[in-house]
Write a protein that holds these residues in place. Structure first.
Motif, short mmCIF file in Angstrom:
data_model
loop_
_atom_site.label_atom_id
_atom_site.label_comp_id
_atom_site.label_asym_id
_atom_site.label_seq_id
_atom_site.Cartn_x
_atom_site.Cartn_y
_atom_site.Cartn_z
N VAL A 101 1.02 -1.76 -0.02
CA VAL A 101 -0.18 -0.75 0.18
C VAL A 101 0.96 1.08 0.20
O VAL A 101 0.97 2.09 -0.60
CB VAL A 101 -0.95 0.13 1.52
N PRO A 102 1.97 0.88 0.68
CA PRO A 102 2.51 2.89 1.37
C PRO A 102 3.62 2.38 -0.32
O PRO A 102 5.06 3.62 -0.13
CB PRO A 102 3.87 2.44 2.66
N LEU A 103 4.16 0.76 -0.70
CA LEU A 103 5.04 0.86 -1.91
C LEU A 103 5.27 2.27 -2.48
O LEU A 103 5.92 2.58 -2.82
CB LEU A 103 5.82 -0.03 -2.00
N PRO A 104 3.85 2.54 -3.76
CA PRO A 104 3.98 3.19 -4.78
C PRO A 104 4.63 5.15 -4.36
O PRO A 104 5.04 5.31 -4.62
CB PRO A 104 2.73 3.84 -5.08
N PHE A 105 4.45 4.64 -3.07
CA PHE A 105 4.39 5.68 -2.44
C PHE A 105 6.26 6.20 -2.47
O PHE A 105 7.04 7.10 -2.74
CB PHE A 105 3.59 6.99 -0.87
N PHE A 106 6.57 5.46 -1.81
CA PHE A 106 8.17 5.36 -0.98
C PHE A 106 9.31 5.02 -2.42
O PHE A 106 9.67 5.98 -2.91
CB PHE A 106 8.20 4.05 -0.31
N LEU A 107 8.35 4.58 -3.43
CA LEU A 107 9.27 4.44 -4.76
C LEU A 107 8.99 5.41 -5.40
O LEU A 107 10.22 5.84 -6.03
CB LEU A 107 8.48 3.21 -5.36
N LYS A 108 8.44 6.52 -5.83
CA LYS A 108 7.78 7.46 -6.36
C LYS A 108 8.96 8.45 -5.68
O LYS A 108 9.80 9.40 -6.73
CB LYS A 108 6.86 7.56 -6.15
N MET A 109 8.79 8.79 -3.98
CA MET A 109 9.37 9.51 -3.50
C MET A 109 11.64 9.55 -4.01
O MET A 109 11.84 10.11 -3.88
CB MET A 109 9.11 9.49 -2.71
N VAL A 110 11.73 8.21 -3.46
CA VAL A 110 13.39 7.97 -2.93
C VAL A 110 13.52 7.76 -5.47
O VAL A 110 14.56 8.37 -4.80
CB VAL A 110 12.90 6.72 -2.71
N GLY A 111 12.17 7.72 -5.79
CA GLY A 111 13.27 7.28 -7.66
C GLY A 111 13.31 9.02 -8.08
O GLY A 111 13.79 9.19 -8.78
N LYS A 112 12.54 9.77 -7.27
CA LYS A 112 13.06 10.68 -7.67
C LYS A 112 13.74 11.73 -7.09
O LYS A 112 14.99 12.44 -7.80
CB LYS A 112 11.44 12.58 -7.58
N ALA A 113 13.99 10.96 -5.73
CA ALA A 113 15.07 11.61 -4.73
C ALA A 113 17.02 11.25 -5.32
O ALA A 113 17.56 11.72 -5.31
CB ALA A 113 15.27 11.89 -4.11
N ILE A 114 16.67 9.90 -5.59
CA ILE A 114 17.99 9.43 -5.61
C ILE A 114 18.58 8.52 -7.14
O ILE A 114 19.51 8.05 -7.57
CB ILE A 114 18.41 8.30 -4.56
N GLY A 115 17.07 9.07 -7.74
CA GLY A 115 17.41 7.29 -9.48
C GLY A 115 17.01 6.09 -8.89
O GLY A 115 17.07 5.57 -8.17
N LEU A 116 16.88 5.68 -10.42
CA LEU A 116 16.73 4.36 -10.60
C LEU A 116 17.06 3.61 -9.55
O LEU A 116 17.33 2.34 -9.49
CB LEU A 116 15.75 3.88 -11.53
N ALA A 117 18.61 3.79 -10.34
CA ALA A 117 19.93 2.78 -9.86
C ALA A 117 19.60 2.83 -7.94
O ALA A 117 19.83 1.78 -7.72
CB ALA A 117 21.12 3.23 -10.46
N HIS A 118 19.81 4.08 -7.54
CA HIS A 118 20.09 3.80 -6.68
C HIS A 118 18.55 3.40 -5.17
O HIS A 118 18.69 2.87 -4.80
CB HIS A 118 19.91 5.53 -5.27
N THR A 119 17.66 3.13 -6.20
CA THR A 119 16.50 2.71 -5.68
C THR A 119 16.46 1.72 -5.75
O THR A 119 15.98 0.46 -4.77
CB THR A 119 15.58 2.81 -6.80
N PHE A 120 16.85 0.63 -7.06
CA PHE A 120 17.00 -1.00 -6.79
C PHE A 120 18.16 -0.99 -5.79
O PHE A 120 18.12 -2.16 -4.95
CB PHE A 120 18.30 -0.77 -8.11
N GLN A 121 19.34 -0.28 -4.98
CA GLN A 121 20.01 -0.66 -4.03
C GLN A 121 19.32 -0.58 -2.82
O GLN A 121 19.24 -1.50 -1.52
CB GLN A 121 21.22 -0.12 -4.13
N VAL A 122 18.11 0.17 -2.24
CA VAL A 122 17.22 0.41 -1.42
C VAL A 122 17.10 -0.53 -1.31
O VAL A 122 16.67 -1.38 -0.48
CB VAL A 122 15.95 1.40 -1.37
N LEU A 123 16.13 -1.59 -2.97
CA LEU A 123 15.18 -2.66 -2.50
C LEU A 123 15.79 -3.79 -1.75
O LEU A 123 15.74 -4.82 -1.34
CB LEU A 123 14.21 -2.99 -4.20
N SER A 124 17.42 -3.82 -2.34
CA SER A 124 18.39 -4.82 -2.06
C SER A 124 18.23 -5.60 -1.12
O SER A 124 18.29 -6.03 -0.28
CB SER A 124 19.39 -4.96 -3.49
N ALA A 125 18.08 -3.86 -0.28
CA ALA A 125 18.55 -4.31 1.28
C ALA A 125 17.59 -4.86 1.81
O ALA A 125 17.55 -6.10 2.97
CB ALA A 125 18.39 -2.72 1.75
#
Length: 370
Positions: A101-125
């Motif tokens: 439920v909150p994941l779309p907000f989180f991914l949209k916010m993180v994607g804009k702030a740090i980009g797609l590559a770093h978003t993959f790294q956050v998800l890998s954690a």
């Protein structure tokens, strides 16, 4: 469409192999190993800039690892629960929706702030954390291998061909397919999921194209995720109250409604109508998903449930993977998503009709045995 579809398909395609690992080395080791592979896939995806390479890192590595991490979480519940297995499945499956439920907000916010590559790294954690969570899977039931058959195979196999055949029978246990009810059930579900992913992967684009709605499209994913969580919780409790294989009727109703709702999407005249359909789509998804494991335990028993779930998901892999590319081709050919949603609605209705015969055939078989 192939990147996400391939990852989802690998989760199901690898399931027969995962069931073998689960039976031989246990739920704990299998799940931890899968989480490690998924972690590597997500982390390596952050360093790739080519779509073709991401087919492998995200589509195959992450999808395969997720399969090894996911299936033991269904099997291990059968070691601890019997009378309340449906409720336990509902709680576990509903827990995943709390994050979706909150994941779309989180991914949209993180994607804009740090980009797609770093978003993959956050998800890998998150997958790295899953490795340690998998260590809590402590099996209680004994392994499902048949020691008598193994001993006979060792004594009787003399030639290389006999040894190979004995090992094949040992690791690829196809006894679940001897049950007619299981074969019909597996075929019905494999048919129904041909268009399963089409709404999830195309609804946002459809809304943007038809209603020019780009600021509130995230509501669709939140509605489906939230209602899927509610559906999983409710269906688990309801499934415990329904005796035997009559639980399948929950899947029948879910698939029939799922097909009708997909066909109703092109008929919506406003964005609000699509939101209402998404609410019921998520509810049907929750009812279908949660009841898989309890039905498998009813059909083949707890000792062969891992094999039954694994082969079922393996059969689901091809239609589930092929559904979204077919929908994409229809969209390219007709210039709109209407044909794709009509296509997605037909297989669930057919699959639901097939599943409705399973309890009747089971009752007939019981009468013949008496």
């Amino acid at each position: 469409a192939w990147v996400g579809s391939l990852a989802m398909g690998m989760i199901f395609f690898c399931s027969p192999i995962v069931s073998i690992f689960t039976d031989r080395i246990g739920c704990r080791t299998t799940a931890a190993m899968g989480a490690a592979i998924a972690f590597i896939g997500l982390l390596s995806s952050s360093f790739t800039k080519s779509l073709e390479v991401r087919y492998f890192t995200y589509g195959i590595l992450f999808g395969c690892g997720s399969s090894f991490a996911f299936q033991p979480s269904l099997v291990i519940l059968g070691h601890y629960f019997k009378r309340r297995l449906g409720l336990a499945n509902g709680l576990v499956a509903g827990g995943s929706c709390l994050l979706s439920v909150p994941l779309p907000f989180f991914l949209k916010m993180v994607g804009k702030a740090i980009g797609l590559a770093h978003t993959f790294q956050v998800l890998s954690a998150l997958m790295l954390i899953q490795i340690f969570l998998s260590l809590t899977y402590r099996p209680i039931l004994p392994p499902s291998c048949d020691s008598q058959h193994d001993g006979q195979d060792k004594l009787g196999s003399r030639s290389m061909r006999q040894q190979c055949w004995a090992q094949t029978r040992k690791y690829f246990n196809l006894r679940v397919f001897r049950r007619k009810t299981y074969r019909i059930w597996a075929f019905g579900i494999a048919t129904a999921v041909l268009g399963y992913l089409v709404p999830y992967l195309n609804l946002v684009k459809y809304v943007e194209k038809r209603f020019q709605e780009t600021k509130k499209d995230w509501i669709l994913l939140v509605c489906m995720g939230g209602m899927a969580g509610l559906g999983r919780l409710v269906s688990g409790r309801i499934g415990d109250c329904i005796p035997g294989l009559k639980k399948i009727y929950l899947q029948v109703v879910s698939f029939m409604l799922l097909g009708l709702l997909c066909m109703m999407i092109p008929q919506c005249q406003g964005f609000e109508g699509v939101i209402v359909i998404c609410l019921f789509l998520g509810l049907c998804d929750g009812f279908f998903t949660t009841i898989i494991a309890p039905i498998a335990f009813e059909l083949v028993g707890p000792m062969q449930a891992s094999q039954a779930i694994g082969y079922l998901m393996g059969l689901m892999a091809v239609p589930m993977t092929a559904g979204t590319p077919i929908a994409g081709y229809l969209n390219d050919y007709f210039g709109n998503y209407d044909a794709a949603f009509y296509f997605a609605g037909v297989p669930p209705i057919i699959g639901g009709l097939v599943l409705s015969f399973v309890p009747l055939i089971h009752q007939r078989m019981l009468k013949k045995q008496r």
